[in-house]
Structures are given as structure tokens and as C-alpha cells.
Design a protein around this motif. Structure first.
Motif, PDB file in Angstrom:
ATOM      1  N   UNK A 194     -68.006 -29.473   5.648  1.00 58.99           N
ATOM      2  CA  UNK A 194     -67.645 -30.334   6.785  1.00 58.99           C
ATOM      3  C   UNK A 194     -66.130 -30.415   6.947  1.00 58.99           C
ATOM      4  N   UNK A 195     -65.389 -30.311   5.861  1.00 55.17           N
ATOM      5  CA  UNK A 195     -63.924 -30.309   5.957  1.00 55.17           C
ATOM      6  C   UNK A 195     -63.429 -29.123   6.786  1.00 55.17           C
ATOM      7  N   UNK A 196     -64.115 -28.002   6.703  1.00 56.60           N
ATOM      8  CA  UNK A 196     -63.744 -26.830   7.497  1.00 56.60           C
ATOM      9  C   UNK A 196     -64.041 -27.094   8.972  1.00 56.60           C
ATOM     10  N   UNK A 197     -65.199 -27.721   9.252  1.00 55.36           N
ATOM     11  CA  UNK A 197     -65.535 -28.080  10.632  1.00 55.36           C
ATOM     12  C   UNK A 197     -64.451 -28.993  11.202  1.00 55.36           C
ATOM     13  N   UNK A 198     -64.040 -29.992  10.437  1.00 61.16           N
ATOM     14  CA  UNK A 198     -62.995 -30.914  10.906  1.00 61.16           C
ATOM     15  C   UNK A 198     -61.675 -30.188  11.146  1.00 61.16           C
ATOM     16  N   UNK A 215     -72.643 -31.502  10.504  1.00 59.87           N
ATOM     17  CA  UNK A 215     -71.837 -30.302  10.726  1.00 59.87           C
ATOM     18  C   UNK A 215     -72.197 -29.636  12.052  1.00 59.87           C
ATOM     19  N   UNK A 216     -73.493 -29.566  12.371  1.00 54.83           N
ATOM     20  CA  UNK A 216     -73.921 -28.952  13.629  1.00 54.83           C
ATOM     21  C   UNK A 216     -73.400 -29.736  14.833  1.00 54.83           C
ATOM     22  N   UNK A 217     -73.369 -31.059  14.733  1.00 55.71           N
ATOM     23  CA  UNK A 217     -72.793 -31.873  15.811  1.00 55.71           C
ATOM     24  C   UNK A 217     -71.303 -31.578  15.954  1.00 55.71           C
ATOM     25  N   UNK A 218     -70.618 -31.408  14.832  1.00 58.19           N
ATOM     26  CA  UNK A 218     -69.206 -31.042  14.872  1.00 58.19           C
ATOM     27  C   UNK A 218     -68.993 -29.694  15.546  1.00 58.19           C
ATOM     28  N   UNK A 219     -69.862 -28.731  15.240  1.00 55.46           N
ATOM     29  CA  UNK A 219     -69.779 -27.403  15.851  1.00 55.46           C
ATOM     30  C   UNK A 219     -69.995 -27.508  17.362  1.00 55.46           C
ATOM     31  N   UNK A 220     -70.962 -28.320  17.786  1.00 58.79           N
ATOM     32  CA  UNK A 220     -71.194 -28.527  19.220  1.00 58.79           C
ATOM     33  C   UNK A 220     -69.944 -29.112  19.881  1.00 58.79           C
ATOM     34  N   UNK A 221     -69.306 -30.071  19.220  1.00 54.09           N
ATOM     35  CA  UNK A 221     -68.077 -30.657  19.757  1.00 54.09           C
ATOM     36  C   UNK A 221     -66.975 -29.613  19.881  1.00 54.09           C
ATOM     37  N   UNK A 222     -66.847 -28.761  18.863  1.00 55.06           N
ATOM     38  CA  UNK A 222     -65.836 -27.696  18.889  1.00 55.06           C
ATOM     39  C   UNK A 222     -66.089 -26.763  20.066  1.00 55.06           C
ATOM     40  N   UNK A 223     -67.326 -26.359  20.245  1.00 57.74           N
ATOM     41  CA  UNK A 223     -67.667 -25.437  21.330  1.00 57.74           C
ATOM     42  C   UNK A 223     -67.367 -26.062  22.694  1.00 57.74           C
ATOM     43  N   UNK A 224     -67.727 -27.338  22.856  1.00 56.42           N
ATOM     44  CA  UNK A 224     -67.472 -28.018  24.128  1.00 56.42           C
ATOM     45  C   UNK A 224     -65.972 -28.163  24.379  1.00 56.42           C
ATOM     46  N   UNK A 225     -65.234 -28.527  23.349  1.00 54.05           N
ATOM     47  CA  UNK A 225     -63.788 -28.689  23.472  1.00 54.05           C
ATOM     48  C   UNK A 225     -63.116 -27.355  23.809  1.00 54.05           C
ATOM     49  N   UNK A 265     -57.717 -28.060  14.944  1.00 58.25           N
ATOM     50  CA  UNK A 265     -56.915 -26.910  15.352  1.00 58.25           C
ATOM     51  C   UNK A 265     -57.165 -26.550  16.818  1.00 58.25           C
ATOM     52  N   UNK A 266     -58.413 -26.647  17.258  1.00 63.56           N
ATOM     53  CA  UNK A 266     -58.746 -26.383  18.662  1.00 63.56           C
ATOM     54  C   UNK A 266     -58.076 -27.435  19.547  1.00 63.56           C
ATOM     55  N   UNK A 267     -58.177 -28.699  19.142  1.00 60.47           N
ATOM     56  CA  UNK A 267     -57.657 -29.796  19.962  1.00 60.47           C
ATOM     57  C   UNK A 267     -56.135 -29.818  20.021  1.00 60.47           C
ATOM     58  N   UNK A 310     -58.519 -20.646  18.842  1.00 59.47           N
ATOM     59  CA  UNK A 310     -59.735 -20.057  19.380  1.00 59.47           C
ATOM     60  C   UNK A 310     -60.754 -19.953  18.245  1.00 59.47           C
ATOM     61  N   UNK A 311     -61.792 -20.802  18.248  1.00 53.50           N
ATOM     62  CA  UNK A 311     -62.711 -20.826  17.101  1.00 53.50           C
ATOM     63  C   UNK A 311     -63.600 -19.595  17.049  1.00 53.50           C
ATOM     64  N   UNK A 312     -63.934 -19.169  15.832  1.00 54.60           N
ATOM     65  CA  UNK A 312     -64.901 -18.073  15.678  1.00 54.60           C
ATOM     66  C   UNK A 312     -66.314 -18.607  15.925  1.00 54.60           C
ATOM     67  N   UNK A 313     -67.282 -17.731  15.892  1.00 47.66           N
ATOM     68  CA  UNK A 313     -68.683 -18.153  15.888  1.00 47.66           C
ATOM     69  C   UNK A 313     -68.901 -18.924  14.593  1.00 47.66           C
ATOM     70  N   UNK A 314     -69.458 -20.128  14.679  1.00 48.49           N
ATOM     71  CA  UNK A 314     -69.631 -20.984  13.502  1.00 48.49           C
ATOM     72  C   UNK A 314     -71.117 -21.197  13.252  1.00 48.49           C
ATOM     73  N   UNK A 315     -71.531 -20.909  12.031  1.00 46.36           N
ATOM     74  CA  UNK A 315     -72.919 -21.141  11.603  1.00 46.36           C
ATOM     75  C   UNK A 315     -72.908 -22.133  10.447  1.00 46.36           C
ATOM     76  N   UNK A 316     -74.021 -22.848  10.322  1.00 53.16           N
ATOM     77  CA  UNK A 316     -74.186 -23.785   9.202  1.00 53.16           C
ATOM     78  C   UNK A 316     -75.447 -23.365   8.457  1.00 53.16           C
ATOM     79  N   UNK A 317     -75.323 -23.130   7.145  1.00 51.10           N
ATOM     80  CA  UNK A 317     -76.500 -22.730   6.355  1.00 51.10           C
ATOM     81  C   UNK A 317     -76.790 -23.708   5.213  1.00 51.10           C
ATOM     82  N   UNK A 318     -76.309 -24.935   5.333  1.00 52.83           N
ATOM     83  CA  UNK A 318     -76.500 -25.932   4.283  1.00 52.83           C
ATOM     84  C   UNK A 318     -77.953 -26.390   4.200  1.00 52.83           C
TER      85      UNK A 318
END
Length: 107
Positions: free
Chosen positions: A55-59, A88-98, A64-66, A71-79
Motif C-alpha cells: 500500500x505504501x507503493x500505491x500511496x 489497494x484496489x481503491x487506491x489504484x482506481x483513484x490513481x487511474x482516475x487522477x 507522484x501522479x498528483x 505517468x503511472x504504469x499498469x498496476x496490479x494487486x495480488x495480495x
């Protein structure tokens, strides 16, 4: 850019073929900072929460995007940690929207 990376952050699972293995968030972030990461797959629980979690990486990516137009890479979560995975998936959705909003403003 000559070399690109698919980064796999995990402490236990085997690394998929073609991926660069890292064990800690700071290692993943160091590769992200190169701008050469095209895809990243994140585990949450890495064996030492003091050293960080996926999750620290997601943050980091979100900030960094904000703040830097990263420019974020494709982000997957396998936890396997279901509550952390959802966070983490909610964070990824926020990153994509931002990223989408920022690219619409810039482009």
C-alpha cells in the motif's frame, strides 16, 4: 528508454517469468522513479510492516501522479489479504482516475 521493467513486489511467491523481483517498497519506488516501469504487481504483507507494505507503493504513485504529473504504469494487486487488497484496489482506481483527469487537462 532502452530497458523497461515489469516489477513484482512480494516476499514469498515465485517471481513470474519476465518480471523483476523486489522485496520492499523502497526498491519498487526506486525502479518507478526511473520511469522505466511499464507494469507493477503488488503484494501487501511483506513480512515487516515497519519496512513497509504494498500500500505504501500505491500511496507513492498516487502522490507522484498528483504532484509531479507522474505517468503511472499498469498496476496490479495480488495480495491474499482481502481487506488490504480492497484498500489497494481503491487506491489504484483513484490513481487511474487522477491520471485520466490530468492527461485531459494537459492533452
Amino acid at each position: 528508454m532502452s530497458e523497461v521493467y515489469k516489477v513484482y513486489l512480494d516476499d514469498e511467491r515465485p517471481t513470474p517469468p519476465g518480471w523483476t523481483r523486489v522485496y520492499w517498497p523502497d526498491e519498487a519506488i526506486a525502479l518507478l522513479e526511473t520511469g522505466a516501469v511499464v507494469e507493477i504487481s503488488l503484494d501487501h504483507d511483506l513480512g515487516d510492516d515497519e519496512r513497509g507494505t504494498g500500500y505504501d507503493v500505491v500511496l507513492w504513485i498516487e502522490e507522484a501522479v498528483a504532484t509531479r504529473g507522474f505517468n503511472p504504469p499498469l498496476i496490479r494487486v495480488h495480495s491474499a489479504n482481502s481487506s488490504a487488497r480492497k484498500k489497494m484496489e481503491l487506491g489504484v482506481e483513484n490513481i487511474q482516475a487522477l491520471a485520466k483527469r490530468l492527461s485531459a487537462v494537459v492533452g
